[in-house]
Design a protein around this motif. Sequence first.
Motif, PDB file in Angstrom:
ATOM      1  N   THR A  94       0.778  -1.145  -0.054  1.00 13.43           N
ATOM      2  CA  THR A  94       0.079   0.014  -0.004  1.00 13.43           C
ATOM      3  C   THR A  94       0.828   1.081   0.082  1.00 13.43           C
ATOM      4  N   PHE A  95       1.946   1.111   0.751  1.00 11.37           N
ATOM      5  CA  PHE A  95       2.805   2.511   0.870  1.00 11.37           C
ATOM      6  C   PHE A  95       3.538   2.564  -0.448  1.00 11.37           C
ATOM      7  N   GLU A  96       3.888   1.562  -1.351  1.00  8.90           N
ATOM      8  CA  GLU A  96       4.772   1.355  -2.414  1.00  8.90           C
ATOM      9  C   GLU A  96       3.617   2.204  -3.566  1.00  8.90           C
ATOM     10  N   GLU A  97       2.296   1.628  -3.164  1.00  2.00           N
ATOM     11  CA  GLU A  97       0.859   2.277  -4.184  1.00  2.00           C
ATOM     12  C   GLU A  97       1.005   3.814  -3.940  1.00  2.00           C
ATOM     13  N   LEU A  98       1.289   4.123  -2.764  1.00  2.00           N
ATOM     14  CA  LEU A  98       0.908   5.677  -2.396  1.00  2.00           C
ATOM     15  C   LEU A  98       2.384   6.587  -3.058  1.00  2.00           C
ATOM     16  N   ARG A  99       3.593   5.718  -2.993  1.00  2.00           N
ATOM     17  CA  ARG A  99       4.506   6.688  -3.587  1.00  2.00           C
ATOM     18  C   ARG A  99       4.532   6.493  -5.224  1.00  2.00           C
ATOM     19  N   GLY A 100       3.969   5.514  -5.567  1.00  2.00           N
ATOM     20  CA  GLY A 100       3.833   5.388  -7.244  1.00  2.00           C
ATOM     21  C   GLY A 100       2.625   6.306  -7.761  1.00  2.00           C
ATOM     22  N   LEU A 101       1.647   6.495  -6.709  1.00  2.00           N
ATOM     23  CA  LEU A 101       0.659   7.400  -7.136  1.00  2.00           C
ATOM     24  C   LEU A 101       1.236   8.875  -7.286  1.00  2.00           C
ATOM     25  N   LEU A 102       1.967   9.543  -6.186  1.00  2.00           N
ATOM     26  CA  LEU A 102       2.622  10.747  -6.169  1.00  2.00           C
ATOM     27  C   LEU A 102       3.585  10.901  -7.199  1.00  2.00           C
ATOM     28  N   ARG A 103       4.424   9.783  -7.653  1.00  2.00           N
ATOM     29  CA  ARG A 103       5.464   9.913  -8.916  1.00  2.00           C
ATOM     30  C   ARG A 103       4.442  10.313 -10.078  1.00  2.00           C
ATOM     31  N   ARG A 104       3.590   9.432 -10.351  1.00  2.00           N
ATOM     32  CA  ARG A 104       2.772   9.735 -11.567  1.00  2.00           C
ATOM     33  C   ARG A 104       1.922  10.661 -11.647  1.00  2.00           C
ATOM     34  N   GLU A 105       1.490  11.183 -10.332  1.00  2.00           N
ATOM     35  CA  GLU A 105       0.824  12.638 -10.596  1.00  2.00           C
ATOM     36  C   GLU A 105       1.529  13.763 -10.451  1.00  2.00           C
ATOM     37  N   ASP A 165       2.168  20.061  -2.100  1.00  2.00           N
ATOM     38  CA  ASP A 165       3.437  20.776  -2.596  1.00  2.00           C
ATOM     39  C   ASP A 165       4.868  19.911  -1.898  1.00  2.00           C
ATOM     40  N   ALA A 166       4.658  19.955  -0.645  1.00  2.00           N
ATOM     41  CA  ALA A 166       5.711  18.798   0.120  1.00  2.00           C
ATOM     42  C   ALA A 166       5.723  17.441  -0.482  1.00  2.00           C
ATOM     43  N   LEU A 167       4.342  16.942  -0.707  1.00  2.00           N
ATOM     44  CA  LEU A 167       4.460  15.519  -0.969  1.00  2.00           C
ATOM     45  C   LEU A 167       4.883  15.382  -2.555  1.00  2.00           C
ATOM     46  N   GLY A 168       4.622  16.522  -3.441  1.00  2.00           N
ATOM     47  CA  GLY A 168       5.119  16.261  -4.776  1.00  2.00           C
ATOM     48  C   GLY A 168       6.818  16.382  -4.619  1.00  2.00           C
ATOM     49  N   ARG A 169       7.238  17.502  -3.957  1.00  2.00           N
ATOM     50  CA  ARG A 169       8.717  17.448  -3.977  1.00  2.00           C
ATOM     51  C   ARG A 169       9.289  16.348  -3.398  1.00  2.00           C
ATOM     52  N   GLN A 170       8.789  15.417  -2.245  1.00  2.00           N
ATOM     53  CA  GLN A 170       9.245  14.358  -1.882  1.00  2.00           C
ATOM     54  C   GLN A 170       9.322  13.490  -2.940  1.00  2.00           C
ATOM     55  N   ALA A 171       8.263  13.264  -3.809  1.00  2.00           N
ATOM     56  CA  ALA A 171       8.165  12.081  -4.838  1.00  2.00           C
ATOM     57  C   ALA A 171       9.156  12.340  -5.862  1.00  2.00           C
ATOM     58  N   ALA A 172       9.502  13.745  -5.939  1.00  2.00           N
ATOM     59  CA  ALA A 172      10.382  14.052  -7.042  1.00  2.00           C
ATOM     60  C   ALA A 172      11.680  13.614  -6.631  1.00  2.00           C
ATOM     61  N   ILE A 173      12.058  13.849  -5.346  1.00  2.00           N
ATOM     62  CA  ILE A 173      13.525  13.352  -4.784  1.00  2.00           C
ATOM     63  C   ILE A 173      13.540  11.963  -4.588  1.00  2.00           C
ATOM     64  N   ASP A 174      12.399  11.215  -4.272  1.00  2.00           N
ATOM     65  CA  ASP A 174      12.544   9.724  -4.249  1.00  2.00           C
ATOM     66  C   ASP A 174      12.788   9.259  -5.506  1.00  2.00           C
ATOM     67  N   SER A 175      12.354   9.716  -6.687  1.00  2.00           N
ATOM     68  CA  SER A 175      12.222   9.455  -8.018  1.00  2.00           C
ATOM     69  C   SER A 175      13.681   9.739  -8.772  1.00  2.00           C
ATOM     70  N   GLY A 176      14.365  10.708  -8.023  1.00  2.00           N
ATOM     71  CA  GLY A 176      15.548  11.030  -8.601  1.00  2.00           C
ATOM     72  C   GLY A 176      15.471  12.192  -9.760  1.00  2.00           C
ATOM     73  N   LEU A 177      14.263  12.874  -9.695  1.00  2.00           N
ATOM     74  CA  LEU A 177      14.024  13.654 -10.668  1.00  2.00           C
ATOM     75  C   LEU A 177      13.838  15.059 -10.517  1.00  2.00           C
ATOM     76  N   ALA A 178      14.134  15.304  -9.128  1.00  2.00           N
ATOM     77  CA  ALA A 178      13.766  16.744  -8.642  1.00  2.00           C
ATOM     78  C   ALA A 178      14.726  17.573  -9.122  1.00  2.00           C
ATOM     79  N   ASP A 179      15.999  17.529  -9.580  1.00  2.00           N
ATOM     80  CA  ASP A 179      16.763  18.584 -10.059  1.00  2.00           C
ATOM     81  C   ASP A 179      16.385  18.738 -11.694  1.00  2.00           C
ATOM     82  N   ARG A 180      16.095  17.827 -12.241  1.00  2.00           N
ATOM     83  CA  ARG A 180      15.845  17.668 -13.718  1.00  2.00           C
ATOM     84  C   ARG A 180      14.584  18.438 -13.915  1.00  2.00           C
ATOM     85  N   LEU A 181      13.409  18.392 -12.987  1.00  2.00           N
ATOM     86  CA  LEU A 181      12.572  19.011 -13.117  1.00  2.00           C
ATOM     87  C   LEU A 181      12.457  20.278 -12.802  1.00  2.00           C
TER      88      LEU A 181
END
Length: 654
Positions: free
Chosen positions: A141-152, A248-264
Amino acid sequence: MSGFRYGEYEDGPDPLRAPYDVRAALDELGRSIMAGERPGQALRELLRRGVRGLGGLEDLRRRASERAGRLRSSGRLSGTLEEARRLLDRAVGEERAALFPDPGDEARLREAQLDDLPADAAAAVRGLAGYEWRSDTARATFEELRGLLRREVLDAQFRGMKQALSGGSPEELRRVATMLDALNAMLAADDRGEHGRVDFERFMAEYGDLFPDQPRDLRELVDSLARRSAAARRVLNSLTPAQRAELDALGRQAAIDSGLADRLDRLGQSLRSRRPDLDWSGGEAVDGGTALGMGDATGVLEELAELAELDSALGQDYPGARLDDVDSAAVRRSLGTGAAEELKRLRELDRQLRDQGYLSGSRNKLELTPKAVRRLADTALRDVLSDRSAPRPGAHSVSDTGASGERTGTTRPWRFGDEQPLDVVRTVVNAAARPAGPAGRVRLRPEDFEVAETERRDAAAVCLLVDLSYSMVGRDLWGTAKQTAMALHSLVSTRFPQDAVQIIGFNDYARVLAPGELAELSLDWVQGTNLHQALALAGRHLDRHPEFDPVVLVVTDGEPTAHLDSEGTARFAYPPAAETTEATMAEVDRMTRRGARLTVFMLADDPRLTAFVTEVVDRNGGRMLRPDPDRLGAFVVDALLSRRGSGRRARRRP
């Protein structure tokens, strides 16, 4: 048996719809011009309201407004935050359920760790990033949450990215990362002036499936990404401060976890610098029963922004507005194929009015061509003739009449400028009298043509004097007077081409008006009714045609209040000065000596006007008529036809 269903055609424009008539559109345009609008203004109004069989820009604006209303009630923008909280609560609950049966200290320690999670969803997700889940279900379920945030987060930046990451595999995420690297590199090269078309084509060949709108070049790609990025920012701005900070914090955390924060971040800065004109700080009041994810909410606000731009373009109320300013693709996306087809037909109507020779000049200085003026005059005449409920003796329809009188039965050789009808039999006989050409063909030569002689018909010198003063504008008689003048000019030109017609408009000064000038004459709030000068100009016209029957028609709603002094300057006075009345009556007396009887059409029930006109007709032997202003044209045409049928009058010199 197969069934049939009958209803409104839904698959694009109706193929059986009657085509619009360009000439009918010109007639509508002409009615606005008759009312005092300039051609450019009248065309904008025509395109705004549409024509028969074709809706206008105002109808498209109405539909765009209705679409915006539906979007604003389509759902709640906080859907991603609500879903994240739900999944977080579920994961924690599933973990507690797994820990509860365990009596050990480790289980109690884990429960205490769960109890200490912050109420803020973003902080809780960060706190659980390194947590070792006892429950496999909770971990999933937690991985589903993290995947949801990455996708959104990515779907809010790139339309359709939610579908591209539906598998949630590391390979998909790595491909997005390499795409972002390539995109940032391409934008940097463009900033340095090193970007080429081949670079864009190479990028789209590899990553084009991630861009469903399929941009054609880098400019379109930047425009699409910048608009969506700005809309994503407005989604956050539309939430409450607490919701905005948490999401905003959730989205930022998802971008960091995905390794995409700097690129975005790098992409966002580039887009904002390239399109600072977009709304990056506004918000929208969007609410409804359905919870919208971040990507869907961004799509709603992106379309709302597009509809706002569309509304402005459809309004056409800014300097230099053109139909080409309206984005056809935006109309198709928001309002459907049928609306885009209607816009296309409006553009075609605009073009056809030019291509068929009715309008000329630039958009800022549009002019009617002589062809359009003739058409408007013919339309004015048709409207007038259709209003003649009881035609008088001598009145004729102009649809099937010619220019000549009755035939005498004799013929003569044709001469240049002849208006008599050709005698076809005599013409062919003359040609056949010569030896036949090759294969027995008969060839016509100019000397073969003969015309049928007709009886001579009397010609008339027609003067229509139209009051264009302040009071005519104030009483809303301006358009009626213009229509009457053009109808009369068309009648004389078509039914009586041997006549000499002159239209004279008068307010503080009088002037002769050509049909083109008359058609484009705009409202003129000028005080003064200079009938004195108008009669003088009419007298000169009659003197130039001494053998013609004089016909003088005057349309006015007020007594004379202006005249020309000895120096040719207009003198205005109200109540009328004695000098004005005397000068006007002197011109009336000159008309009487010419044998010209005045027909005066009074458009106001004013005792002073009645007294003046009564004196005029008593001195001149003319007529005073009180027509219904709405039927002025019919009265004037009837008066002309009856005067022409009354026979010649002796002409005396003034």
